[in-house]
Design an enzyme around this catalytic site. Structure first.
Site, PDB file in Angstrom:
ATOM      1  CG  ASN A  12      -1.728   1.212   1.398  1.00 34.58           C
ATOM      2  OD1 ASN A  12      -1.811   2.036   0.486  1.00 34.58           O
ATOM      3  ND2 ASN A  12      -2.365   1.363   2.559  1.00 34.58           N
ATOM      4  CE  LYS A  14      -0.311   3.384   4.640  1.00 36.42           C
ATOM      5  NZ  LYS A  14      -0.266   3.528   6.084  1.00 36.42           N
ATOM      6  CG  HIS A 104      -5.923   1.874   5.000  1.00 38.74           C
ATOM      7  ND1 HIS A 104      -5.554   2.880   5.864  1.00 38.74           N
ATOM      8  CD2 HIS A 104      -4.872   1.024   4.940  1.00 38.74           C
ATOM      9  CE1 HIS A 104      -4.328   2.640   6.299  1.00 38.74           C
ATOM     10  NE2 HIS A 104      -3.893   1.522   5.742  1.00 38.74           N
ATOM     11  CD  GLU A 106      -3.228   5.631   6.475  1.00 36.12           C
ATOM     12  OE1 GLU A 106      -3.179   5.636   5.235  1.00 36.12           O
ATOM     13  OE2 GLU A 106      -2.326   5.148   7.198  1.00 36.12           O
ATOM     14  CD  GLU A 176      -3.606  -2.454   7.264  1.00 38.50           C
ATOM     15  OE1 GLU A 176      -2.460  -2.625   6.830  1.00 38.50           O
ATOM     16  OE2 GLU A 176      -4.304  -1.479   6.963  1.00 38.50           O
ATOM     17  N   GLY A 182       2.200   2.470  10.700  1.00 37.50           N
ATOM     18  CA  GLY A 182       3.152   3.570  10.547  1.00 37.50           C
ATOM     19  C   GLY A 182       3.831   3.988  11.845  1.00 37.50           C
ATOM     20  CB  SER A 222       4.904  -1.579  12.131  1.00 34.50           C
ATOM     21  OG  SER A 222       4.536  -0.220  12.332  1.00 34.50           O
TER      22      SER A 222
HETATM   23  P1  PGA Z   1       2.697   0.416   7.634  1.00 33.97           P
HETATM   24  O1  PGA Z   1       1.241   0.617   6.989  1.00 33.97           O
HETATM   25  O2  PGA Z   1       3.256  -0.861   7.107  1.00 33.97           O
HETATM   26  O3  PGA Z   1       3.479   1.629   7.199  1.00 33.97           O
HETATM   27  O4  PGA Z   1       2.496   0.368   9.132  1.00 33.97           O
HETATM   28  C1  PGA Z   1       0.376  -0.476   6.779  1.00 33.97           C
HETATM   29  C2  PGA Z   1      -0.913  -0.020   6.169  1.00 33.97           C
HETATM   30  O5  PGA Z   1      -1.386   1.088   6.506  1.00 33.97           O
HETATM   31  O6  PGA Z   1      -1.507  -0.732   5.345  1.00 33.97           O
END
Ligand code: PGA
Length: 260
Positions: A12, A14, A104, A106, A176, A182, A222
């Site tokens: 992803n 983003k 997601h 976000e 997640e 993140g 992460s």
């Molecule tokens: P990350 O994000 O690996 O940077 O923690 C995962 C995601 O949001 O799908």
């Protein structure tokens, strides 16, 4: 990870990279996809670069010479119309996408998506012939107040309400935990496995144990090359949804290899 389910590792990206970097990262992943072993690889670029990635993958008539697939990060639940700034599921399919991330955290926290919104999108994406990657996960506050099970159950049952078993069999769920996205703070394998087992039991309730047993559940939050193997060793973790580490071909492929 189970031998019954083929692992799936998705990047992803983003809202990162530019056109040139999107192309070079795609080329690097495609050239070395074989290193990952038997795992489905998916790249989910920003919508504007989806055609760049499709071209770099050499996608034609649904075929990918490298085996690496393209996915969207979001889609609207209508096929066309007056929805300024939005992307329709059919448009994603038209340029060669096979997957689409939906719900997601976000999107849920920053763009107001609810389980009902996600549910409508899941149905639209399935109708367009794409595989939804449906995201669920609790916040830190929800985990610390002992509400992880309740929150994840509500998200799974709400996001997947009214979807026939035959369609459920086609989709991917990504667990997640919001506090792990993140942050560099990964869930322990036990924490992740516990929620994955819960998600599978909910999927069994929505379909049947036999169907639920075939559905792939990714962990996200992460995931890095140094923690992927212990997650991959868990029986109900069938791959990863990778944010930050998917922006480097070496890291993304090392994670994929841990699952492959
Ligand atoms: P990350 O994000 O690996 O940077 O923690 C995962 C995601 O949001 O799908």
């Amino acid at each position: 990870m189970s031998t019954r389910r083929k692992p799936i590792v998705a990047g992803n990206w983003k809202m990162n990279l530019d056109g040139a970097k999107a192309r070079s990262l795609t080329e690097a992943v495609a050239a070395r996809a074989g290193e990952a072993g038997s795992v489905d690889l998916v790249l989910c670029p920003p919508a504007l670069y989806a055609t760049t990635v499709a071209a770099a993958l050499g996608l034609a008539a649904g075929n990918s010479p490298s085996g690496v697939a393209l996915g969207g990060q979001n889609a609207h639940d209508k096929e066309s119309g007056a929805f300024t700034g939005e992307v329709a599921p059919g448009m994603l399919r038209d340029i060669g996408s096979r997957y689409c991330i939906l719900g997601h955290s976000e999107r849920r926290t920053l763009f107001g998506e609810t389980d009902a919104t996600v549910n409508a999108k899941v149905k639209a994406v399935l109708a367009a012939g794409l595989t939804p990657i449906v995201c669920v996960g609790e916040s830190l506050e929800e985990r610390e107040s002992g509400r992880t099970e309740a929150v994840v159950s509500e998200q799974v049952l709400g996001s997947l309400a009214g979807i026939p078993a035959a369609d459920l069999a086609k989709l991917v769920v990504a667990y997640e935990p919001v506090w792990a996205i993140g942050t560099g703070k990964v869930a322990t394998p036990q924490q992740a496995q516990d929620v994955h087992a819960l998600v599978r039991s909910l999927l069994a309730r929505l379909s049947s144990p036999t169907v639920a047993d075939t559905i792939r559940i990714q962990y996200g939050g992460s995931v890095k090359p140094d923690n992927a193997a212990e997650l991959a060793a868990c029986p109900d973790i069938d791959g990863a949804l990778v944010g930050g580490a998917s922006l480097k071909a070496d890291d993304f492929l090392a994670i994929a290899k841990a699952f492959g």
